[in-house]
Design an enzyme around this catalytic site. Structure first.
Site, short mmCIF file in Angstrom:
data_model
loop_
_atom_site.label_atom_id
_atom_site.label_comp_id
_atom_site.label_asym_id
_atom_site.label_seq_id
_atom_site.Cartn_x
_atom_site.Cartn_y
_atom_site.Cartn_z
N ALA A 70 -2.61 2.36 -7.50
CA ALA A 70 -3.96 1.80 -6.71
C ALA A 70 -3.65 2.07 -5.18
O ALA A 70 -2.73 1.62 -4.76
CB ALA A 70 -4.07 0.52 -6.71
N PRO A 71 -4.47 3.15 -4.52
CA PRO A 71 -4.29 3.16 -3.04
C PRO A 71 -4.28 2.05 -2.44
O PRO A 71 -5.30 1.31 -2.27
CB PRO A 71 -5.51 4.20 -2.93
CG PRO A 71 -5.97 4.78 -4.21
CD PRO A 71 -5.72 3.50 -5.10
N CYS A 72 -3.42 1.71 -1.44
CA CYS A 72 -3.14 0.83 -0.73
C CYS A 72 -2.95 1.16 0.84
O CYS A 72 -1.87 0.70 1.32
CB CYS A 72 -2.33 -0.42 -1.03
SG CYS A 72 -2.92 -1.19 -2.37
N GLN A 73 -3.56 1.97 1.34
CA GLN A 73 -3.20 2.96 2.62
C GLN A 73 -3.16 1.80 3.94
O GLN A 73 -2.12 2.08 4.77
CB GLN A 73 -4.23 3.62 3.04
CG GLN A 73 -4.49 5.01 1.97
CD GLN A 73 -3.05 5.86 1.99
OE1 GLN A 73 -2.70 5.73 3.04
NE2 GLN A 73 -2.85 6.25 0.79
N PHE A 89 -1.55 -0.77 4.06
CA PHE A 89 -0.26 -1.30 4.07
C PHE A 89 1.05 -0.22 4.08
O PHE A 89 2.11 -0.61 4.32
CB PHE A 89 0.36 -2.12 2.70
CG PHE A 89 -0.49 -3.26 2.34
CD1 PHE A 89 -1.13 -3.96 3.29
CD2 PHE A 89 -1.18 -3.20 1.21
CE1 PHE A 89 -2.01 -5.18 3.32
CE2 PHE A 89 -2.17 -4.27 0.59
CZ PHE A 89 -2.78 -5.03 1.90
#
Length: 362
Positions: free
Chosen positions: A81-84, A86
């Site tokens: 799941a992309p969590c850019q 962070f």
């Protein structure tokens, strides 16, 4: 002869297929890759046996995932799941440009929650998630762990150069199983270097392209950047340049914190983390170790573990540095996907062996 169990998987947030390809390499059958970006379709379907579904995971019908997970002995739900907000790179980039780091409360922040909701509804036998290490310190990670009630869970931060990927990249890897206790081992596999992965590719110039591989293409350099790279040594910094080549950002106090910007890679060391901007000489230590240019798109992909013939674009479509760079930089490294896949296969085999032994005792 003991039966080999078939593990059927779905890859959420599949991107260009790094995780899918890695899992398939390990012998796991990935039937479906899901991503909101339509540009991922070709990469998934041209390089793997999976079908591609363009969909927002936030609105994804769990019944679609359940259907795709049929036909095997065990089920695996995988994803990154992309969590850019962070990511260390994203926060550092904002600081370099004088922006606040922000609290990360964008829609990206909630994608891990949507992943958790799918897990609750589908209840696969095994789950794996790969992400940026700082995610573990966020409330959203605790929420994700709550979605794994009823599973044995383990997670750790893996240094990718210890699994055979020639990068200094670190990734958080989580595994969860309904089959029994599961523990990610401490990997220490043979090391790879920039030389061992891309050392055999043909030479090209800045702005040039290999006539036999349209992705072995390097971005153009301005005249001053050409002077800069000619003054750069492998593993060095912009401090090696004559003063006339320095830009204003180098003379600022904050510039001293980022010595690797405009740097060359070293042949016999791992590469830095490959990002979506890795084709740009000024975006990090993305200069070729020897040739006066930034690394090519093909070199970046190979440093991410993709095979040399991996197809990112349909035949005839123009190569866009921004588009292909995004696909490569956002991908789960293939090598990491393969290591995770082999580990999951071993876990299933151990479960089957223990179940068989218990049956014999009964």
């Amino acid at each position: 002869m003991q039966k080999v169990d078939k593990i059927v998987a779905v890859d959420l947030f599949c991107g260009a297929g790094g995780l899918t390809y890695g899992l398939e390499t390990a012998g796991i059958s990935v039937t479906l890759g899901v991503d909101i970006d339509p540009h991922c379709a070709h990469a998934i379907e041209a390089n793997s046996r999976a079908k591609f579904l363009q969909a927002d995971v936030a609105a994804l019908d769990a019944a679609v995932v359940k259907e795709a997970l049929t036909g095997g002995d065990f089920t695996l739900l995988a994803g990154c799941a992309p969590c850019q907000p962070f990511s260390t790179y994203s926060r550092a980039a904002k600081q370099r440009h004088g922006e606040g780091a922000g609290d990360g409360r964008s829609e990206d922040w909630r994608l891990a929650e949507h992943f958790g909701n799918i897990i609750r509804k589908v209840q696969p036998d095994i789950v794996t998630m790969e992400n940026v290490p700082p995610l573990s310190q966020q409330e959203v990670f605790k929420t994700f762990l709550e979605a794994l009630e009823g599973y044995w869970v383990d997670w750790k931060v893996i240094e990718c150069n210890l699994i055979g990927l020639p990068q200094t990249r670190k990734r958080l890897v989580l595994v969860a199983s309904k089959l029994g206790p599961i523990e990610i081992p401490n990997f220490d596999l043979p090391r790879q270097t920039v030389r061992s992965i891309i050392g055999g590719l043909p030479e090209i110039n800045a702005g040039g392209i290999d006539p036999h591989d349209r992705l072995h293409k390097a971005s153009r350099l301005s005249s001053i950047n050409m002077e800069r790279i000619r003054s750069s040594v492998a593993g060095g910094t912009w401090r090696d340049w004559p003063e006339r080549l320095l830009s204003s950002c180098h003379t600022k106090e904050t510039g001293a914190t980022y010595p690797s910007v405009y740097g060359r890679m070293e042949w016999d060391s791992p590469a830095p983390t490959i990002t979506t901007q890795c084709f740009g000489y000024g975006n990090g230590r993305f200069g070729h170790p020897e040739q006066d240019r930034a690394i090519s798109l093909r070199e970046a992909a190979m440093l991410q573990g993709f095979p040399r013939d991996y197809s990112f674009l349909p035949e005839g479509e123009a190569v866009s540095f921004a588009k292909v760079g995004r696909l490569i930089g956002n991908a789960v490294p293939v090598t990491l996907g393969a290591v995770i896949g082999r580990f999951i296969k071993e876990h299933v085999a151990e479960y089957r062996s223990a179940s068989h032994a218990d049956g014999m005792k009964a």
